[in-house]
Design an enzyme around this catalytic site. Sequence first.
Site, PDB file in Angstrom:
ATOM      1  CB  SER A 129     -10.529  45.178  40.337  1.00 50.48           C
ATOM      2  OG  SER A 129     -10.496  45.882  39.124  1.00 50.48           O
ATOM      3  CB  SER A 143      -7.728  47.889  39.647  1.00 45.33           C
ATOM      4  OG  SER A 143      -8.806  47.749  40.555  1.00 45.33           O
ATOM      5  CE  LYS A 172      -8.055  48.528  43.941  1.00 50.03           C
ATOM      6  NZ  LYS A 172      -9.051  47.688  43.228  1.00 50.03           N
TER       7      LYS A 172
END
Length: 475
Positions: free
Chosen positions: A186, A162, A87
């Site tokens: 997230s 997220s 990520k």
Amino acid sequence: MTTSEERTRGERTRVHAFRDDALGEHDAVGLAAAIRRGEVGAAEAARDAAERVRQVEARLHAVQVYVDAPAPGAGFGPFAGVPTFVKDNTDHRGLPTGHGSAAFTPRAARRDAPFVRQFLSSGVTVLGKTRLPEFGFSPTTEYDGAEPVRNPWHTDHSAGGSSGGSAALVAAGAVPIAHANDGGGSIRIPAACCGLVGLKPTRGRVVPNAQSRRLPVDIVSDGIVSRTVRDSAAFLAAAESYRRNPELPPVGLVEGPSGRRLRIGFLTDSPNGVPTDAATRAAVTETAATLERLGHTVQPVELALDPRFTQDFLVYWGLLSFLLGATGRTLGTDFDRRRMDGLSQGLRESYLEHWHRTPGVLRRLKRTKVAYAAAFRGLDLILTPVLAHTTPRIGHLSPAVPYPALVERILAYVAFTPINNVVGTPSLSVPAARTTEDGLPIGVMLSARPGGERTLLEAAFALEAERPFRRIQDV
């Protein structure tokens, strides 16, 4: 099956990359086993995964940056040779870390973040970095002036946030697993939106997150999103082999359900008063019935949070945006907080109005563990929704929505997950149902006491065996 498949039914579009190649329909554990047996090579798996990513990326917009020449990870470990992504809020040496923000120009990281070193120890091959909303603040991966990350089950809808880029790639079959982290939901939110398994570990179970470990309340845990429970279990075992926290009970490798009969509490509406929609409520109720059929005792439970919890978390969220705006030049010398998106700026401005509440907010947030522990008296797990309503369409939670309306929508959506971040307890999202109209996944959430990951995984294995998770390639 074709190399990439899109199906349109009316306005509904589904995208996936499952095909007859080195990855096939393997999960990460299965692919690593095939590599160990010599049936496929690690280089072949990386090449075919890269091709799958290219097949779906034009529709999903999940990738931030690619590695030019992916290097295999450690030659051992449960995921040796398995292709994956990191990520883009976590440093991977040689790649820029952009945090999903247009407020600065990122520069290449000089070293791997501590968690990336832990992740690489499992043997994965990193192909690049996935997109996230600015600084991970939003439960959807959308932007001002850029393409959103789209849900492979229905591209008109959010992939969650997220860790939306990671979830979209895994759900579409581009890679078996991908890095995710969770500061308010997230990992679990995009897992629920995309029909995946998402485990937020206990605080301290994996190496501390570089961005949050110095904060007054460390709310962030790193992990992965996966398509199977066994992949999430294998990840946790590998992470524990690299570094075990002696303050937590060991998890080891969980390989299936336990014979132990559990006492499980459940609630369908959030303690903050947000009502849950009918489809999500039904998914929780049906999961409770499944757990009862498996021999567990399931009973309603109350979680008596301080009524100020939601607003306190919002103030803390604003504090994080304020700190990023104040220290942004450490990310890039051209950092300009005026270029932060509408959500980040709204959070910051709201905090500046309420900064004087910070001491009381921190005290109350830290006391949340008392209410959480009280709810668990006599219980092993608690079952809830992940989100208060089903996955919204792109635009509903866009940072372009005026801040007062946007934050109201977010709080009406993200009504369950932040509790575990504040308390530091483990929590797991698993697929449970699909919406009737759009066929979108609906997740449910199991939460445990601190250090209770083994119990979570055993229960998730049982649910997966009893009601196998729907696969995108079979619909």
